[in-house]
Design an enzyme around this catalytic site. Sequence first.
Site, mmCIF file in Angstrom:
data_model
loop_
_atom_site.group_PDB
_atom_site.id
_atom_site.type_symbol
_atom_site.label_atom_id
_atom_site.label_comp_id
_atom_site.label_asym_id
_atom_site.label_seq_id
_atom_site.Cartn_x
_atom_site.Cartn_y
_atom_site.Cartn_z
ATOM 1 N N HIS A 273 0.831 -1.212 0.000
ATOM 2 C CA HIS A 273 0.000 0.000 0.000
ATOM 3 C C HIS A 273 0.864 1.261 0.000
ATOM 4 O O HIS A 273 0.522 2.259 0.631
ATOM 5 C CB HIS A 273 -0.945 -0.001 1.215
ATOM 6 C CG HIS A 273 -2.020 -1.040 1.138
ATOM 7 N ND1 HIS A 273 -3.191 -0.845 0.443
ATOM 8 C CD2 HIS A 273 -2.091 -2.287 1.669
ATOM 9 C CE1 HIS A 273 -3.951 -1.935 0.556
ATOM 10 N NE2 HIS A 273 -3.294 -2.840 1.281
ATOM 11 N N ASP A 340 -0.576 -4.844 6.183
ATOM 12 C CA ASP A 340 -1.603 -5.717 5.624
ATOM 13 C C ASP A 340 -1.359 -5.960 4.132
ATOM 14 O O ASP A 340 -0.729 -5.172 3.437
ATOM 15 C CB ASP A 340 -2.993 -5.108 5.831
ATOM 16 C CG ASP A 340 -3.153 -3.770 5.146
ATOM 17 O OD1 ASP A 340 -2.211 -2.955 5.199
ATOM 18 O OD2 ASP A 340 -4.218 -3.530 4.543
ATOM 19 N N GLU A 341 -1.865 -7.071 3.655
ATOM 20 C CA GLU A 341 -1.980 -7.384 2.228
ATOM 21 C C GLU A 341 -0.659 -7.210 1.463
ATOM 22 O O GLU A 341 -0.624 -6.659 0.361
ATOM 23 C CB GLU A 341 -3.089 -6.531 1.588
ATOM 24 C CG GLU A 341 -4.462 -6.810 2.191
ATOM 25 C CD GLU A 341 -5.560 -5.956 1.597
ATOM 26 O OE1 GLU A 341 -6.688 -6.452 1.442
ATOM 27 O OE2 GLU A 341 -5.290 -4.762 1.287
ATOM 28 N N VAL A 342 0.424 -7.682 2.039
ATOM 29 C CA VAL A 342 1.702 -7.656 1.331
ATOM 30 C C VAL A 342 1.645 -8.691 0.204
ATOM 31 O O VAL A 342 1.377 -9.872 0.438
ATOM 32 C CB VAL A 342 2.873 -7.949 2.283
ATOM 33 C CG1 VAL A 342 4.184 -8.061 1.512
ATOM 34 C CG2 VAL A 342 2.966 -6.865 3.349
#
Length: 568
Positions: A273, A340-342
Site C-alpha cells: 500500500h 496488511d496485504e503484502v
Amino acid sequence: MTKFNTRLVSLALFAGCASAIWPIPASYKHGSGVVWLSDDVCMDLDHPQMNDQEVNRRINDAWDRAKATIFEEKFIPWKFHKRGEKFEPQSKSGREIKKIEIKQTKAESSDPPKYGEFDESYNLTIPLNSDTAYITAPSSYGILHALTSMTQLFYYSKNFHGVVYSKLGPISIIDKPKFQHRGLNLDVARQWYPKEDILRTIDALAWNKMNRLHLHVTDSQSWPIEIPALPKLAQNGAYADGLTYSPDDIQAILTFAEKRGVQVIVEIDMPGHTSVIHEAYPELITGWNIQPNWATYAAQPPSGSLKLKNPAVKKFLSTLIGDLLPRLRDNSPYFHTGGDEVNKNVYLFDEGIRSNDTKVLTPALQDFVSHVHGEVKNNKMSPVVWEEMLLDWNLTMSSETIVQTWLSDESTRNVVNRGHRAIAGNYNFWYLDCGNGQWLDFGPKVAQQFYPYNDYCAPKKNWRLIYSYDPIAGLDPNQAKLVLGGEVHAWSEQIDGVNLDSMVWPRASAAGEVLWSGRKDANGTDRTFADASPRLAEFRERLVLRGVGATPVMQLWCHQNEGDCALN
C-alpha cells in the site's frame, strides 16, 4: 454526597425513551421526578493538580462545551411520544440545579496515557430537591465522560421560556468502560477529507465515549500528509495542490482530539500500500502500476510496494519516522506501521529479491519490520501492526507491539495466544464501507462473470449486526484480558466528506456501546435490540442537532409507538 429521599428505579425496570442514554452506563438508577437546570449553572472544581494548566484547560473546555450543548441543542423529544401526548412538565415545580460540584480524586501524568493508564470511570449524582449535582472521577477523562452523560439527560422546554429539564430525578450513575480501546479507523488516503470533517468526526467519537481515532493517512493512491524532511512526498503524492495536511493541521487535529479525551493513532501503511511513493521517489518502489493485470501484484491499483533489504529504503524510512513521530508522541504513544496485504508477486520485480517464495521473502520482511519498529521505539513510541505480520508471515516482534485483527475472530484468538495485545474489528461485522457494491469497473469480457457486482464484504453491516458483535466472544478470561478493544472501519473507496456522517453514524455508535458497556449486561445476559433501539434513536437525534448527518434508526411511527414494530 446528598442522599436521595425518593426511591430509585433501575433502568431495566424503567425502560422507555425518556430514560435514553448512550452508551448505557454500568449502573444507572433514576426516579421520575422533574429536575431543572439553571442556565447560569456554575462549576465548582476540585482536583489535586489545580496548578496544572493542561488538566484545568481540558476540564474547563469540556464544561463550556457541555453547557453550550445542553442549552443550545434545544432537543424536544416529540418523536418519541405518541401523537398529542403532553410530555413536557406542566408546571415549574421542583428545584433548579445551580451548581455542579466536580471532584477529581487522583493526580494524572502530563504524558499521553498508555493502555492501562486511562482511568475513565466516573460517578454522576443529580439529587431531587437540591440545587447541587455531583461528579467524581479519578481523572479528567472520567470527568469528560460524566459531562457527556449530562448532556443526554436534559430536554428543552417550550413551555417555560426555553429552560431545560429532566424527568428522571433523582439520578445516580456509576460508570466505567469495558474496553480501553474504542475506536474508528478513518481512511483519508483513498479520498480527500477536509480537516473540518475529521474534527467533526472526533466530536462525534467523544459524544459516543469512544477514545481512539485511527487515521489511515497514506495508501497506494495518495500521500496527503506533509513531511518537511521529505517534501516531495506530499507535493507529488497529493491528489491536487492544497489537498494535504500540514504539520499545523496535524497538530490541530491532535490537540482538538486530546481536549475531548480522544487519542489519534496515525498509520503509515508499509511495505505494501505504498506505491504512491513512486511519484516522489521511484527508485524505492518495485512493481509500479503494472497494467492491465494489476490484481496479480496488488490488492488495489496502482500496484507497487517498498523494496525490501534496500539501504535507500531504510534511509528513507528513518528520515520519515524521525520527522513525523516527534510531532505525534506528545499526544499518543502509539504509531501504526501497517503491514496488511503484502503481495508476494510484486517482489519478482525487486532487484534485491527476485522471488515470490515465502522462504525468501520472510527473512527480508523480518529485516524490514525490525528496522521500522526499531525506529519507532527510538522515537519513544510503540508500534501497531495489522494481523498479517504476525499470523501470515510469522514475524518476530516485541511484546509491546499491538496487533490489529480484521479477518476473523480466530485471528484475535491466535494473536492473544501468542502473547500480543489485540485490537479487534472483524470485517464481517465492523466494516462500515461494506455493501455498497463493487467500486471497481469490469471490462466487457469479464463483466458477466462478476454479476451482480457485490463487494467482497457485502452485505451492508446494519447497526443491529454491528451491535451483535462481541470482540471477546469465545475467549477465556486470560485471553480476553489481552483484547484492548476494537475499531469500526471506514475505508474510503466509496466514502468521502459528503457521505461520511451517514456512512459512519449511528452505526459506529452501536460499536461504541459494545466497547463501552460490553455486549452483556451485569447479569451476563446479551443486551437486546428492544432496549438499544429507542436509546440509539434518541441519541441519533442529538447527533443531528449537533451537526452530524447521522441516518435514522427506524421509521418515525415506530419511535412514537415503542415496541409495536418488533417481530415476535
